[in-house]
Design a protein around this motif. Structure first.
Motif, PDB file in Angstrom:
ATOM      1  N   ILE A   1      -5.172  18.149  -3.713  1.00  8.88           N
ATOM      2  CA  ILE A   1      -5.352  17.744  -5.110  1.00  8.88           C
ATOM      3  C   ILE A   1      -5.706  16.266  -5.238  1.00  8.88           C
ATOM      4  N   VAL A   2      -5.554  15.491  -4.165  1.00 10.13           N
ATOM      5  CA  VAL A   2      -5.852  14.055  -4.194  1.00 10.13           C
ATOM      6  C   VAL A   2      -7.332  13.834  -3.894  1.00 10.13           C
ATOM      7  N   ALA A   3      -8.048  13.285  -4.878  1.00  8.67           N
ATOM      8  CA  ALA A   3      -9.491  13.083  -4.752  1.00  8.67           C
ATOM      9  C   ALA A   3      -9.859  11.695  -4.266  1.00  8.67           C
ATOM     10  N   GLY A   4      -8.891  10.801  -4.185  1.00  9.66           N
ATOM     11  CA  GLY A   4      -9.157   9.430  -3.784  1.00  9.66           C
ATOM     12  C   GLY A   4      -7.991   8.536  -4.156  1.00  9.66           C
TER      13      GLY A   4
ATOM     14  N   ASN B   1      -9.113   7.631   6.587  1.00 13.30           N
ATOM     15  CA  ASN B   1      -8.719   8.963   6.116  1.00 13.30           C
ATOM     16  C   ASN B   1      -9.861   9.709   5.418  1.00 13.30           C
ATOM     17  N   GLY B   2     -11.072   9.177   5.515  1.00  9.80           N
ATOM     18  CA  GLY B   2     -12.231   9.836   4.926  1.00  9.80           C
ATOM     19  C   GLY B   2     -12.172   9.921   3.417  1.00  9.80           C
ATOM     20  N   SER B   3     -11.491   8.966   2.778  1.00 12.71           N
ATOM     21  CA  SER B   3     -11.304   9.013   1.335  1.00 12.71           C
ATOM     22  C   SER B   3     -12.079   7.878   0.660  1.00 12.71           C
ATOM     23  N   ILE B   4     -11.854   7.711  -0.629  1.00 10.86           N
ATOM     24  CA  ILE B   4     -12.623   6.770  -1.433  1.00 10.86           C
ATOM     25  C   ILE B   4     -11.692   5.868  -2.244  1.00 10.86           C
ATOM     26  N   ILE B   5     -12.100   4.630  -2.414  1.00 14.19           N
ATOM     27  CA  ILE B   5     -11.428   3.685  -3.316  1.00 14.19           C
ATOM     28  C   ILE B   5     -12.178   3.714  -4.649  1.00 14.19           C
ATOM     29  N   VAL B   6     -11.443   3.979  -5.719  1.00 13.42           N
ATOM     30  CA  VAL B   6     -12.008   4.017  -7.079  1.00 13.42           C
ATOM     31  C   VAL B   6     -11.391   2.843  -7.828  1.00 13.42           C
TER      32      VAL B   6
ATOM     33  N   LEU C   1       0.823  -1.201   0.000  1.00 14.13           N
ATOM     34  CA  LEU C   1       0.000   0.000   0.000  1.00 14.13           C
ATOM     35  C   LEU C   1       0.861   1.256   0.000  1.00 14.13           C
ATOM     36  N   VAL C   2       0.345   2.303  -0.640  1.00 16.98           N
ATOM     37  CA  VAL C   2       0.961   3.621  -0.526  1.00 16.98           C
ATOM     38  C   VAL C   2       0.672   4.165   0.869  1.00 16.98           C
ATOM     39  N   ASP C   3       1.245   5.306   1.180  1.00 14.21           N
ATOM     40  CA  ASP C   3       0.998   5.941   2.481  1.00 14.21           C
ATOM     41  C   ASP C   3      -0.312   6.729   2.390  1.00 14.21           C
ATOM     42  N   PHE C   4      -1.405   6.095   2.750  1.00 20.09           N
ATOM     43  CA  PHE C   4      -2.721   6.732   2.699  1.00 20.09           C
ATOM     44  C   PHE C   4      -2.781   7.961   3.596  1.00 20.09           C
ATOM     45  N   ASN C   5      -2.164   7.878   4.754  1.00 19.00           N
ATOM     46  CA  ASN C   5      -2.227   8.982   5.714  1.00 19.00           C
ATOM     47  C   ASN C   5      -1.602  10.247   5.137  1.00 19.00           C
ATOM     48  N   VAL C   6      -0.495  10.100   4.437  1.00 21.29           N
ATOM     49  CA  VAL C   6       0.201  11.260   3.868  1.00 21.29           C
ATOM     50  C   VAL C   6      -0.484  11.743   2.588  1.00 21.29           C
TER      51      VAL C   6
ATOM     52  N   MET D   1      -7.243  -4.081   3.134  1.00 17.44           N
ATOM     53  CA  MET D   1      -6.388  -3.117   3.827  1.00 17.44           C
ATOM     54  C   MET D   1      -6.544  -1.723   3.233  1.00 17.44           C
ATOM     55  N   ALA D   2      -6.664  -1.660   1.905  1.00  9.54           N
ATOM     56  CA  ALA D   2      -6.833  -0.371   1.236  1.00  9.54           C
ATOM     57  C   ALA D   2      -8.146   0.288   1.637  1.00  9.54           C
ATOM     58  N   MET D   3      -9.219  -0.489   1.675  1.00 11.16           N
ATOM     59  CA  MET D   3     -10.512   0.064   2.070  1.00 11.16           C
ATOM     60  C   MET D   3     -10.478   0.604   3.498  1.00 11.16           C
ATOM     61  N   LYS D   4      -9.842  -0.131   4.396  1.00  5.83           N
ATOM     62  CA  LYS D   4      -9.756   0.317   5.791  1.00  5.83           C
ATOM     63  C   LYS D   4      -8.917   1.590   5.903  1.00  5.83           C
TER      64      LYS D   4
END
Length: 422
Positions: free
Chosen positions: A144-147, A171-176, A133-138, A163-166
């Motif tokens: 500019i990052v929409a998801g 981080n209040g973001s979305i998986i596309v 996984l990338v660093d979702f938190n950062v 793991m990505a969904m969690k």
């Protein structure tokens, strides 16, 4: 303050087409009502369509790394001439949008060259390799990052997607999600596993390669409770699964592309690789299911999957050429001409799926409303034109719609109050 009045429009406002005037002052919409009279400049629309600018949440701008195919400047200009005011670029660039340095560099390029509001997705996994996984938190903290999306490749591991969904949820973001089960793909697969493939000795791509991951992911999303969006739906089974999931989980969603709503694999001509995209053009049954899905609210977004490729790449045999076609400059005109005018989907539904709904999914404030930024477009639905290579604004011309007649010509593009007459 300069007041510009768009008068006598057929305005898509609060979900309905209404005869209204729209007044803007500098960047902002200040009035929407009948018979506004005072303004510094009056633009008489004479009944033309005025709608919130379109929002394309699935675009390949190719920069950095593939500037010979497209650039931020050319790709966003193509979008502008298609009536888009906002778009989100996919992460499959070189270097990949999987780290903060590349994302910040992209943001600098956007500020310099973009013709419309432009965002990006961070990759889900480093290098789109599906292994880490990338660093979702950062990455999620960047405006500019929409998801997060590995579009171009499916996340093959169920554990990795979980793991990505969690991480996205925290981080209040979305998986596309690009849903593609590689275990279902045979070497050389290039078009739908239908009659055209069989008749021409081509290796087909079956429906299960898409819906296997859709079913897997929708189950995970229900358990985890995260926002989840399905890219470029092409199969009836995906529509059915999404329809069922949305009965109990309103934060899952999906998109259809104009080419999957207009064409089937029966439309492929002369083994032309401009009919090759991933997912492929499917059957009439699949197309009808997509249209039904939009009409009943199961599929809520129309995006383009604008995917430019150089002519020499697309001129290769269909089994060797890359997947993908361009699409953002003519998406609305094609939808209006070949879907709306045929009575398949109402105009109001198409406009909602191209503007309001995608904006909500990526969490941006965008609508035709007093107090919001003036980001809207005007089309003449009576004006007919032909899609030609010469008129294409993209750097690439890979589309099966060259020579196609369309109704719906863009006349005005308004971005944060700046008016461009087309």
């Amino acid at each position: 303050m300069t007041k510009i009045l768009f008068k006598n429009g057929n305005v898509f406002y609060h979900g309905k087409l209404q005869k209204l005037d729209v007044l803007i002052e500098n960047e902002t919409i200040t009035e929407i009502k009948e018979n506004i009279s005072q303004a510094d400049r009056v633009i008489d629309l004479e009944g033309k369509l005025l709608t919130p600018g379109f929002v394309d949440i699935h675009v390949h701008l190719r920069e950095p790394g593939f500037e010979y195919k497209e650039t931020i400047a050319s790709g966003t200009n193509s979008a502008k001439y298609g009536g888009y005011t906002h778009l989100v670029a996919m992460a499959n660039t070189i270097p990949c949008m999987d780290n903060i340095e590349t994302i910040k560099d992209f943001e600098k390029r956007v500020k310099k060259d973009a013709k419309v509001h432009t965002y990006t997705y961070s990759a889900i996994t480093k290098g789109l390799n599906g292994e880490e996984l990338v660093d979702f938190n950062v990455n999620s903290k960047e405006n500019i990052v929409a998801g997060f999306s590995d579009d171009g490749k499916g996340v093959q591991s169920k554990d990795m997607m979980e793991m990505a969904m969690k991480a996205a949820k925290s981080n209040g973001s979305i998986i596309v999600a690009h849903c593609e089960d590689e275990a279902e793909l045979e070497p050389g697969a290039c078009i739908n596993d239908g009659n055209y493939a069989k008749d021409h000795g081509l290796v087909g791509i079956n429906n299960a390669s898409e819906y296997n991951h859709v079913i897997r992911d929708l189950k995970l999303a229900k358990e985890i409770g995260n926002r989840y969006h399905i890219c470029h739906i092409s199969t009836k089974e995906t529509v059915w699964a999404l329809r069922d999931a949305r009965k109990t989980n309103s934060v899952v969603s999906g998109e259809a592309c104009p080419h999957h709503l207009i064409l089937t694999d029966d439309n492929i001509k002369d083994m032309n690789s401009n009919y090759k995209m991933n997912p492929p053009l499917r059957s009439k049954e699949d197309l009808n299911a997509l249209i039904e899905g939009i009409n009943d609210g199961s599929v809520t977004v129309i995006s383009t999957d604008h995917a430019p490729h150089a002519t020499e790449e697309k001129n290769k045999p269909i089994d060797k050429a890359p997947f993908g076609i361009i699409g953002n400059q003519h998406a609305f005109s094609l939808m209006y001409t070949y879907i709306v005018k045929k009575g398949l989907i109402p105009l109001e539904k198409v406009l909602t799926c191209m503007s309001i709904n995608p904006a909500k999914i990526i969490g941006i404030e965008h609508d035709l409303e007093v107090g919001l930024k003036a980001n809207f477009v005007v089309f003449d639905l009576e004006e007919e034109y032909v899609i030609t290579k010469e008129s294409i604004k993209s750097k690439s011309i890979n589309t099966p719609f060259i020579g196609t007649k369309c109704f719906g010509a863009l006349k005005y593009h308004v971005l944060d109050g700046k008016v461009t007459e087309i």
